[in-house]
Design a protein around this motif. Sequence first.
Motif, PDB file in Angstrom:
ATOM      1  N   ALA B  65       0.818  -1.220   0.000  1.00 24.17           N
ATOM      2  CA  ALA B  65       0.000   0.000   0.000  1.00 24.17           C
ATOM      3  C   ALA B  65       0.851   1.269   0.000  1.00 24.17           C
ATOM      4  CB  ALA B  65      -0.942  -0.023   1.197  1.00 24.17           C
ATOM      5  N   SER B  66       2.094   1.171   0.491  1.00 21.04           N
ATOM      6  CA  SER B  66       2.955   2.351   0.574  1.00 21.04           C
ATOM      7  C   SER B  66       3.302   2.920  -0.800  1.00 21.04           C
ATOM      8  CB  SER B  66       4.242   1.995   1.318  1.00 21.04           C
ATOM      9  OG  SER B  66       4.908   0.949   0.632  1.00 21.04           O
ATOM     10  N   THR B  67       3.065   2.172  -1.882  1.00 24.23           N
ATOM     11  CA  THR B  67       3.404   2.701  -3.207  1.00 24.23           C
ATOM     12  C   THR B  67       2.270   3.541  -3.796  1.00 24.23           C
ATOM     13  OG1 THR B  67       2.509   0.849  -4.499  1.00 24.23           O
ATOM     14  CG2 THR B  67       4.763   0.614  -3.708  1.00 24.23           C
ATOM     15  N   GLU B  68       1.136   3.641  -3.078  1.00 27.57           N
ATOM     16  CA  GLU B  68      -0.013   4.320  -3.680  1.00 27.57           C
ATOM     17  C   GLU B  68       0.211   5.795  -4.024  1.00 27.57           C
ATOM     18  OE1 GLU B  68      -3.911   3.299  -2.294  1.00 27.57           O
ATOM     19  OE2 GLU B  68      -3.586   1.172  -2.760  1.00 27.57           O
ATOM     20  N   PRO B  69       1.002   6.546  -3.222  1.00 29.86           N
ATOM     21  CA  PRO B  69       1.263   7.934  -3.666  1.00 29.86           C
ATOM     22  C   PRO B  69       1.912   7.988  -5.060  1.00 29.86           C
ATOM     23  CG  PRO B  69       1.915   7.662  -1.370  1.00 29.86           C
ATOM     24  CD  PRO B  69       1.540   6.292  -1.876  1.00 29.86           C
ATOM     25  N   THR B  70       2.800   7.046  -5.343  1.00 26.62           N
ATOM     26  CA  THR B  70       3.441   7.000  -6.664  1.00 26.62           C
ATOM     27  C   THR B  70       2.421   6.626  -7.741  1.00 26.62           C
ATOM     28  OG1 THR B  70       5.632   6.560  -5.799  1.00 26.62           O
ATOM     29  CG2 THR B  70       5.186   5.760  -8.017  1.00 26.62           C
ATOM     30  N   ASP B  81      -6.598   4.679 -15.378  1.00 18.69           N
ATOM     31  CA  ASP B  81      -6.870   3.890 -14.183  1.00 18.69           C
ATOM     32  C   ASP B  81      -5.607   3.138 -13.772  1.00 18.69           C
ATOM     33  OD1 ASP B  81      -6.910   2.145 -16.325  1.00 18.69           O
ATOM     34  OD2 ASP B  81      -8.457   0.860 -15.477  1.00 18.69           O
ATOM     35  N   ALA B  82      -5.675   2.489 -12.608  1.00 18.58           N
ATOM     36  CA  ALA B  82      -4.473   1.860 -12.063  1.00 18.58           C
ATOM     37  C   ALA B  82      -4.805   0.532 -11.420  1.00 18.58           C
ATOM     38  CB  ALA B  82      -3.823   2.785 -11.032  1.00 18.58           C
ATOM     39  N   VAL B  83      -3.795  -0.344 -11.411  1.00 21.09           N
ATOM     40  CA  VAL B  83      -3.902  -1.640 -10.752  1.00 21.09           C
ATOM     41  C   VAL B  83      -2.695  -1.777  -9.839  1.00 21.09           C
ATOM     42  CG1 VAL B  83      -3.878  -4.141 -11.101  1.00 21.09           C
ATOM     43  CG2 VAL B  83      -5.056  -2.671 -12.751  1.00 21.09           C
ATOM     44  N   ARG B  84      -2.947  -2.216  -8.621  1.00 16.90           N
ATOM     45  CA  ARG B  84      -1.824  -2.532  -7.738  1.00 16.90           C
ATOM     46  C   ARG B  84      -1.930  -3.997  -7.335  1.00 16.90           C
ATOM     47  NH1 ARG B  84      -0.864  -2.743  -2.286  1.00 16.90           N
ATOM     48  NH2 ARG B  84      -2.853  -1.800  -1.687  1.00 16.90           N
ATOM     49  N   ILE B  85      -0.874  -4.747  -7.631  1.00 15.33           N
ATOM     50  CA  ILE B  85      -0.804  -6.136  -7.178  1.00 15.33           C
ATOM     51  C   ILE B  85      -0.219  -6.088  -5.774  1.00 15.33           C
ATOM     52  CG2 ILE B  85       0.059  -8.460  -7.648  1.00 15.33           C
ATOM     53  CD1 ILE B  85      -1.553  -7.479 -10.015  1.00 15.33           C
ATOM     54  N   ASN B  86      -0.990  -6.519  -4.830  1.00 17.60           N
ATOM     55  CA  ASN B  86      -0.646  -6.299  -3.430  1.00 17.60           C
ATOM     56  C   ASN B  86       0.406  -7.293  -2.936  1.00 17.60           C
ATOM     57  OD1 ASN B  86      -0.823  -5.179  -0.861  1.00 17.60           O
ATOM     58  ND2 ASN B  86      -2.415  -6.638  -0.236  1.00 17.60           N
ATOM     59  N   ALA B  87       1.668  -6.951  -3.124  1.00 18.74           N
ATOM     60  CA  ALA B  87       2.754  -7.812  -2.646  1.00 18.74           C
ATOM     61  C   ALA B  87       4.045  -7.020  -2.639  1.00 18.74           C
ATOM     62  CB  ALA B  87       2.919  -9.024  -3.560  1.00 18.74           C
ATOM     63  N   ALA B  88       4.927  -7.372  -1.712  1.00 17.56           N
ATOM     64  CA  ALA B  88       6.275  -6.797  -1.765  1.00 17.56           C
ATOM     65  C   ALA B  88       6.994  -7.500  -2.901  1.00 17.56           C
ATOM     66  CB  ALA B  88       6.988  -7.038  -0.442  1.00 17.56           C
ATOM     67  N   PRO B  89       7.567  -6.754  -3.852  1.00 19.74           N
ATOM     68  CA  PRO B  89       8.235  -7.403  -4.983  1.00 19.74           C
ATOM     69  C   PRO B  89       9.412  -8.250  -4.499  1.00 19.74           C
ATOM     70  CG  PRO B  89       8.373  -4.998  -5.148  1.00 19.74           C
ATOM     71  CD  PRO B  89       7.633  -5.306  -3.889  1.00 19.74           C
ATOM     72  N   ARG B  90       9.436  -9.533  -4.879  1.00 17.84           N
ATOM     73  CA  ARG B  90      10.512 -10.411  -4.395  1.00 17.84           C
ATOM     74  C   ARG B  90      11.688 -10.419  -5.367  1.00 17.84           C
ATOM     75  NH1 ARG B  90       6.314 -14.287  -2.221  1.00 17.84           N
ATOM     76  NH2 ARG B  90       6.691 -15.666  -3.970  1.00 17.84           N
ATOM     77  N   ASP B  91      11.413 -10.679  -6.615  1.00 19.29           N
ATOM     78  CA  ASP B  91      12.446 -10.522  -7.641  1.00 19.29           C
ATOM     79  C   ASP B  91      11.738 -10.236  -8.967  1.00 19.29           C
ATOM     80  OD1 ASP B  91      11.503 -13.004  -8.392  1.00 19.29           O
ATOM     81  OD2 ASP B  91      13.369 -14.085  -8.042  1.00 19.29           O
ATOM     82  N   ALA B  92      12.515 -10.003 -10.016  1.00 26.78           N
ATOM     83  CA  ALA B  92      11.934  -9.600 -11.297  1.00 26.78           C
ATOM     84  C   ALA B  92      10.989 -10.677 -11.836  1.00 26.78           C
ATOM     85  CB  ALA B  92      13.041  -9.316 -12.305  1.00 26.78           C
ATOM     86  N   TYR B  93      11.361 -11.932 -11.632  1.00 25.73           N
ATOM     87  CA  TYR B  93      10.575 -13.063 -12.112  1.00 25.73           C
ATOM     88  C   TYR B  93       9.181 -13.031 -11.476  1.00 25.73           C
ATOM     89  CZ  TYR B  93       9.919 -18.053 -13.344  1.00 25.73           C
ATOM     90  OH  TYR B  93       9.480 -19.236 -13.856  1.00 25.73           O
ATOM     91  N   GLN B 198      -7.510  -0.354  -8.676  1.00 23.44           N
ATOM     92  CA  GLN B 198      -7.938  -1.689  -8.313  1.00 23.44           C
ATOM     93  C   GLN B 198      -6.787  -2.396  -7.587  1.00 23.44           C
ATOM     94  OE1 GLN B 198      -8.691  -3.921 -11.860  1.00 23.44           O
ATOM     95  NE2 GLN B 198      -9.543  -5.690 -10.783  1.00 23.44           N
ATOM     96  N   VAL B 199      -7.084  -3.059  -6.488  1.00 22.60           N
ATOM     97  CA  VAL B 199      -6.051  -3.812  -5.772  1.00 22.60           C
ATOM     98  C   VAL B 199      -6.318  -5.307  -5.941  1.00 22.60           C
ATOM     99  CG1 VAL B 199      -4.950  -4.272  -3.556  1.00 22.60           C
ATOM    100  CG2 VAL B 199      -5.728  -1.952  -4.119  1.00 22.60           C
TER     101      VAL B 199
END
Lengths: 321, 245
Positions: B65-70, B81-93, B198-199
């Motif tokens: 959620a902390s990325t929402e200002p960006t 519109d925007a989509v946020r996949i709710n996860a801390a990015p682990r790696d590029a894959y 959308q989350v």
Amino acid sequence: MSVLVYVENVQGQFKKSAFEVVSYAKAIADQLNTNLVALSIGQTTNDELSNLGKYGASKVLNAGSLNAFDSQAYASVIAEASQKEGAEVVVMANSFSGKGLSPRVAVKLKAGLVAGAVELPQIAGGKFSVKKSAYSGKAFAQVSLSSAVKVIALNANAYQVKDGGSAASVADFQAANAVSKVKVKEVVRATDKISLPEAELVVSAGRGMKGPENWNLVENLADALGAATACSKPVSDAGWRPHEEHVGQTGIAVSPNLYIAIGISGAIQHLAGVSSSKTIVVINKDPEAPFFKVADYGIVGDAMEVLPKLTEAVKAYKGQS
Amino acid sequence: MKILVCISNVPDTTTKITFTSNNTEFNTAGVQYILNPYDEIALSRAIELCEGGKGTVTVINVGEASTEPTIRKALAIGADDAVRINAAPRDAYFVAYQIAEYAKEQGFDMILAGRESIDHNGAQVPAMIAEFLDIPSISVIKKLDFDGSTATINREIEGGKEVVEVSAPFVASCAEGVAEWKIPNMRGIMSARTKPLQVIEAKNIDQLSAVEVYETPAPRSAVKMVDAADMTGLVNLLHTEAKVI
């Protein structure tokens, strides 16, 4: 088991950056006690191919029928060759093309990827990790890969070319399903220019040059040295120089042996892009310019006066050697 | 026309990079986060291509959620519109897989991203998305035109450029030259608050890589000053001491 290295050719010829990648892959093959197989895609000559043995390839696969670069088609050839050769590690250059290829190869092989590697892997106790540059040159990260197959894309100028091997055998490689969906319309190569990301010597200038009309002083020095030219962000933003020359955090990161910065104050974003240069020379009329703090050699003076003198001194040195 | 732009939330370019927990974690204390500058170029071009009702631009981010200002910044610049996949990015894959999973049923004509993020500099996500979707990808592009079905693209190569044509759908990673950075206006900033975001929860996929430890570059030895009149002296030092010429 083997190590596979994909070797990029430029108009049918292999350049120093290709030899760096082969030398690096050979060192990994030695770490793993296995053989190095090189793969070339696109037209080249048999001499060029067998010459890769000098840098450590024991066998060279030649997929000569594909020509125009398409990352999708090339990646499927590389993945197929890797599987046929039972490659445990797949190595390529982190070049403009390599940046489009290595991620695709990694997904195809379900392999962990380190892009932007700067050192040989550390392999011990079942662990495999590789150091890469991160935060745009402000830091390094040691990245561990847990997949069975690993893909590594090596930064230019990060590994010394090592030769001493003998000519390798060349075999044709026919890939099953490589269809190019990208049509290359035109290739423009400035043949008289040295490619900036791979350059060993770089002459870079900033707003201290006062205007694009003074760039001949920069180019004269670059010509005398045989260096590539570069610039700071304000200079490319102002349109004095093309974007391709912009070095820094949002431009190109370089790691030459010698980086000469002229009239560049040294903002943190610029320093990020040049921090892995071996030797940095800073020419600035402001003795307080932050760039001096990270320089090896500093000259306080007006670029318009210093540059012609430096160019003459370089010419004199070249003339006697 | 439907364009998906992948955006990343990264430390501001002026950030001094430090680490915590025995150099295993990035020190976020006092760090300002921004929309990755290259992604912003991709977004600008997507908005230009869709101007005048020619299409819609969706931005997607894999983050907490902390990325929402960006994300809101991207909406203020002009994404629809925007989509946020709710996860801390682990790696590029992991990130590429999430975006590909979202995109596969959406019928995007193109998926754009920056050439790399300025934190991990992997330059991996765009081409990985393309591979997951089995569509073409073009990396480090400098110019992008689109006629509704075919794109003409300038791509950077060592010491030159290549002009390529590719049919939609495709993925491209954008560098400087593709567009100018856009500054959001007041209307954009106001409307960004109410645009749809959308989350979606992340899907499971193996993690293939992990950062073990970070380090910062070794400090350089003190600068040696050379007199501006003695350029022969400098050349000698470069030859005999630094051994670079």
